[in-house]
Scaffold this active site. Structure first.
Site, short mmCIF file in Angstrom:
data_model
loop_
_atom_site.label_atom_id
_atom_site.label_comp_id
_atom_site.label_asym_id
_atom_site.label_seq_id
_atom_site.Cartn_x
_atom_site.Cartn_y
_atom_site.Cartn_z
N GLY B 73 0.81 -1.20 0.00
CA GLY B 73 0.00 0.00 0.00
C GLY B 73 0.85 1.26 0.00
O GLY B 73 0.54 2.24 -0.68
N THR B 74 1.92 1.23 0.75
CA THR B 74 2.78 2.41 0.84
C THR B 74 3.38 2.74 -0.51
O THR B 74 3.37 3.90 -0.94
CB THR B 74 3.88 2.17 1.89
N ASN B 153 -8.78 3.97 7.88
CA ASN B 153 -8.26 2.81 8.62
C ASN B 153 -8.44 2.91 10.12
O ASN B 153 -8.41 1.90 10.81
CB ASN B 153 -6.79 2.59 8.29
N GLN B 181 -8.04 -0.23 2.79
CA GLN B 181 -8.93 -0.79 3.79
C GLN B 181 -10.28 -1.23 3.21
O GLN B 181 -11.09 -1.81 3.94
CB GLN B 181 -9.18 0.22 4.92
N SER B 201 -3.42 -2.93 -0.64
CA SER B 201 -2.38 -3.63 0.11
C SER B 201 -2.83 -5.06 0.36
O SER B 201 -3.93 -5.30 0.86
CB SER B 201 -2.15 -2.90 1.44
N HIS B 203 -1.72 -7.40 2.49
CA HIS B 203 -1.79 -7.99 3.84
C HIS B 203 -3.00 -7.52 4.64
O HIS B 203 -3.19 -7.96 5.78
CB HIS B 203 -0.49 -7.72 4.62
N THR B 239 12.13 -7.20 -10.26
CA THR B 239 11.73 -8.55 -10.62
C THR B 239 10.37 -8.86 -10.00
O THR B 239 10.15 -8.63 -8.81
CB THR B 239 12.78 -9.56 -10.14
N CYS B 328 1.61 7.75 22.57
CA CYS B 328 2.66 6.94 23.16
C CYS B 328 2.81 5.59 22.49
O CYS B 328 3.85 4.96 22.60
CB CYS B 328 2.40 6.76 24.65
C1 LIG Z 1 -5.27 3.17 4.54
C2 LIG Z 1 -3.90 2.57 4.43
N1 LIG Z 1 -3.07 2.98 3.45
C3 LIG Z 1 -1.85 2.47 3.30
C4 LIG Z 1 -1.37 1.50 4.14
C5 LIG Z 1 0.02 1.00 3.93
O1 LIG Z 1 0.05 -0.28 3.35
P1 LIG Z 1 1.32 -1.22 3.47
O2 LIG Z 1 1.46 -1.58 4.88
O3 LIG Z 1 1.03 -2.40 2.61
O4 LIG Z 1 2.49 -0.44 2.98
C6 LIG Z 1 -2.20 1.05 5.18
C7 LIG Z 1 -1.76 0.03 6.16
O5 LIG Z 1 -0.70 0.05 6.70
C8 LIG Z 1 -3.49 1.60 5.33
O6 LIG Z 1 -4.31 1.20 6.31
C1 LIG Z 2 22.95 -6.14 -10.32
C2 LIG Z 2 21.48 -6.09 -10.07
N1 LIG Z 2 20.94 -5.02 -9.48
C3 LIG Z 2 19.63 -4.93 -9.21
C4 LIG Z 2 18.77 -5.94 -9.55
C5 LIG Z 2 17.31 -5.75 -9.26
O1 LIG Z 2 16.90 -6.52 -8.16
P1 LIG Z 2 15.34 -6.88 -7.94
O2 LIG Z 2 14.99 -7.79 -9.03
O3 LIG Z 2 15.29 -7.55 -6.60
O4 LIG Z 2 14.59 -5.63 -7.97
C6 LIG Z 2 19.29 -7.09 -10.19
C7 LIG Z 2 18.43 -8.21 -10.61
O5 LIG Z 2 17.39 -8.09 -11.20
C8 LIG Z 2 20.67 -7.16 -10.45
O6 LIG Z 2 21.21 -8.22 -11.05
#
Ligand SMILES: Cc1ncc(COP(=O)(O)O)c(C=O)c1O
Ligand SMILES: Cc1ncc(COP(=O)(O)O)c(C=O)c1O
Lengths: 149, 397, 397, 149
Positions: B73-74, B153, B181, B201, B203, B239, B328
């Site tokens: 989500g982020t 949320n 949400q 998101s 999860h 990837t 807190c």
């Molecule tokens: C409304 C909302 N937006 C964004 C997020 C962020 O998603 P994620 O945790 O997959 O980055 C959340 C939960 O953390 C959320 O409740």
């Molecule tokens: C040298 C190098 N840097 C970065 C990446 C990117 O990594 P990722 O696929 O986890 O985003 C790869 C592979 O795809 C790579 O071989």
């Protein structure tokens, strides 16, 4: 974020909760806007903390540090009691999570305020120095751990 | 602790066992890189694109290519805010967000504000809703993007998106919504809602963490946020996480299949909790209780004279997991910006408690929670140096 | 097809079964949100931080907080390039990258070039190495960041990072390296290498896809790239992917434990393939074969008079998975920028074939590959309208 | 990216591979710099493509489209054969992945070049029109599918 067992023990089973009737000194610090308020009442004998009780509205750390500070202070001379630092409180609790260190200031400040209250009531000079956390503008998070970018 | 009662489904959910089962082959057997041309790669590609098609269909998208998979989500929010605002090399303009967005929207909006754009925050009213006329008033000549979350949320209110989108569009702006949400939990159709982009998101719907999606209406230009190998039609490099996509698609399918039965059940359980808490605790209220458009599974209480983290920890000792908007609990200076935005006084916002139910919540769980909460609140109130005063004021007022 | 011979471990790897086993509890049982204060959240937090500590230790980091978890190599690279260049609100400066970086570095570098920064590309020489004196020559007064990859993903050459880092530091710049292809595979110690930041990808070391890490030396300022809830000490927002972190840590541990035996085995298998291919095919060469500092598991051939994708598809029909730097395999106009950067003529770059070995490669696999490759190349050459000419030119020259 | 079974069949078992001895027309298009070169030789009878063979250096699509275009053209009048479009070639192969559409231009262009070669050699006017892919500056990816940002 993790609390030590000792923090959890003092939070779950806080010692010396309550208000001493006819207390010799009373300290009330904190701010409901900030979510934490603490009140300490003490009985003094021979310039020593003879009895001490607290009431706290606040988070787990606020309650646990309040509880431990009453245990630490009981029996101490007033002079020793005012000089308890928040670091000592944290150490006594086997440490606090970095993000929570600031919450411990309430406990030491409450104690300081109660002692000064006693001293002033008895026509003596206060010894605690400035008590930051009763200032409504005080930012308890001023000394944060990790720098944000 | 003997019992575990999880009531924080809005924070995260367990991966549904059917989802996990669907994901399993893609770790060690069907592990190909979806960009590779050989059989193992084509297999991964096919599974990934199949997941995209299913996800697209389940949100009413017209083309599978309108779904971009992300790491959560982020990332979806960051991509939408910054990518839509800066699309085509745009370096300035006006962006509107609601004041009670998730930080994943507020933070990139703030970034935009520091990088040439002007940002306006529209406040919800005390009913927890962004009123169309308030958005209308915030619109400007140069407004390029409006982002208002679908379901909040913390308090669970559902925004009148269609009306908001119409206003955005009438003003020539794009409409994005953070639907992390809501997708799967209530009816969700990108065309009915009239939005141009939406964040999801995995999860939050019994899919794996670290996966999400961005809906992007066909023809909408976006600057890619994750740059590199040019995956996702050059809109999101990296990837492809095939297991994640397969899990997310399966999770959404289950949400869709269960919704008609699950939603009323959750609403009933929520109401049972609300009645129990409000009936047995004085000086306690439910945030935005008067608002009809609410998620079925979220209840956010203000319990006066107690601090949220303390409640939370005591409940935890009883095996109960909930959350709070208290400062807190997050290590931040202020309590929940959501509660403040709907006008909750700061001192009471510290006493907020959010209960969010889900697939595995039972009536027993609900009752257990209420039964355990009451004495905890009473005990904390009895320890509070202020409670007597609050109560007196209340009786007087 | 009867046999499956996977020889594309540099593209991605299967999740090791021990890694998957370590991850399993974190999907449906230990599913807490690592930011939550209750037991389930603390459990997730503990597992996540434990993974961080192990990862930090295995790369020689001084503090666990020097490891930031991300969604993959691409995100780590984007974060490092843009986050380090723009840290503290910096809006201009000079950035140096090598010309044969992964696109996950080149693309954000290009972005910086369009947003106030000046970018210089340092070319490798024909030995596949960035020579310190070439970096030295590119340094400027205002150089703020140097990014040179550790092990090249196509040709496998290992860069003299320490010497490069010393030059960067002497010029007051930070040193980042994309170590996606080296962490776990060769000795890797952030302090020995003297780097300030390094990118890693989990799926290159038998961990799950969609996970990675960024090493960031303590005290190094960075602007967060993923903005939101403030996780990872405000340096990377998004709900923590605990299963991913646990899997990555376990994967790295296994790499570390196996390295002493695995690396020489892979090198021997690679040499077996190299000898077979070069011994049995005319007009064929191994890229950068004279360079000693090479990854043990990558061999990149130039097979003149054939096009890479065609080889790849024929090999695929025999169950063999390899990759090529040919333009046609990626749908892009030019063949691999890596091969062009080391001076490979464009017409021959289309005939590149990368073989990369891994944990499950056997001698039989190596022999099978060579035995199948020879007739495929011969057949394709016999279909080529140019091969006779190429051969004649070669004999004449 | 996925190839249809028919593309794979023509790639794996290309029809009409080779060079016709004493061909009536020869077309060679493409560019080794770009990685694809195709040569088509034809025999012409009664203004029809009587025989046709190809040689191709190139990717799977280049080979498959070369193969199918020889099948399509065989027996056609020269006029029909020059007007085979890359779209028809792709359709005949049950479609091509969007990113690969451009590779099919080689096959039709090779055929056009061979027919024009025959016509010109026989003192007639060429009929194919401009042949893009023999221009070294021709960008076969000019008409890409998904717009990048
Ligand atoms: C409304 C909302 N937006 C964004 C997020 C962020 O998603 P994620 O945790 O997959 O980055 C959340 C939960 O953390 C959320 O409740
Ligand atoms: C040298 C190098 N840097 C970065 C990446 C990117 O990594 P990722 O696929 O986890 O985003 C790869 C592979 O795809 C790579 O071989």
């Amino acid at each position: 974020m993790l609390y030590s067992d000792k923090v959890m023990d003092h939070f779950q089973n806080p010692r010396n909760v309550g208000v001493i009737e006819n207390a010799d000194g009373t300290g009330e610090v904190g701010n409901p806007i900030r979510g934490d308020v603490m009140k300490i009442t003490i009985k003094v004998e021979d310039d020593k903390v003879d009895d001490i009780m607290f009431q706290t509205l606040g988070c787990g750390t606020a309650i646990a540090t309040s509880s431990i500070v009453t245990e630490m202070a009981k029996g101490m001379t007033l002079e020793d009691a005012v000089s308890i630092t928040k670091k000592q409180v944290a150490d006594e609790l086997d440490g606090l999570p970095p993000a929570k260190m600031h919450c411990s200031v309430l406990a030491t400040d409450g104690l300081k305020a109660a002692i000064d209250d006693y001293l002033v009531k008895n026509g003596r000079e206060p010894i605690a120095g400035p008590i930051l956390s009763s200032d409504p503008d005080f930012d308890p998070h001023g000394e944060e751990d990790e720098p944000a970018e | 602790m003997d019992r575990t009662v999880y009531l924080d489904y809005a924070a995260t959910t367990p991966v549904d066992e059917n989802v996990l089962e669907a994901m399993m082959p893609f770790f060690s057997e069907r592990y190909g890189n979806a960009n590779s041309l050989y059989a193992l790669g084509r297999d991964a590609y096919t599974a990934f694109e199949d997941a995209r098609e299913r996800v697209a269909a389940l949100m009413g998208a017209t083309h599978p290519g309108e779904v971009i998979f992300t790491s959560g989500g982020t990332e979806s929010d960051n991509t939408a805010l910054i990518g839509l605002a800066t699309a085509g090399g745009r370096i300035k303009g006006h962006v509107i967000v609601s004041a009670f967005e998730h930080h994943a929207v507020l933070a990139p909006a703030e970034w935009l504000g520091k990088h040439g754009f002007t940002v306006t925050e529209v406040s919800p009213r005390t009913d927890g809703l962004i009123h169309p006329e308030d958005l209308q008033a915030a619109m400007r000549e140069d407004t390029v993007l409006v982002s208002v979350m679908h379901g909040n949320n913390e308090i669970g209110t559902i925004q009148p998106l269609r009306a908001l989108a119409d206003i955005a569009h009438a003003g020539g702006a794009l409409m994005h919504t953070d639907a992390a949400q809501t997708l799967g939990k209530i009816d969700f159709d990108v065309n009915d809602l009239g939005i141009d982009a939406a964040s999801f998101s995995s999860h939050k719907i019994y899919g794996p963490k670290g996966f999400g999606a961005l809906y992007l209406r066909k023809g909408t230009r976006i600057a890619p946020y994750m740059m590199g190998g040019g995956q996702e039609s050059k809109r999101r490099s990296g990837t492809q996480n095939v297991a994640g996509a397969v899990g997310f698609a399966r999770a959404l399918e289950i949400m869709d299949a269960e919704r008609a039965t699950e939603a009323p059940l959750l609403a009933a359980l929520r109401d049972r909790i609300v009645e129990g808490v409000l009936g047995r605790l004085e000086l306690t209220s439910l945030n935005c209780c008067e608002t009809k458009a609410r998620l079925p599974h979220i209840a956010n209480f203000i319990i006066k004279g107690v601090e949220g983290e303390a409640m939370l920890l005591h409940l935890d000792a009883k095996g109960i997991a909930v959350s709070t908007g208290s400062a807190c609990s997050s290590g931040s200076l202020k309590p929940s910006h959501v509660l403040l935005a709907i006008g909750c006084p700061q001192e009471f916002a510290h006493g907020s408690l959010r209960v969010s139910l889900g697939r595995y919540t039972t009536e027993k769980d609900a009752d257990y929670f209420v039964d355990e909460l009451i004495p905890i609140v009473e005990r904390l109130r009895s320890m509070s140096p202020l409670y007597a005063k609050i109560k007196a004021e209340h009786s007087a007022g």
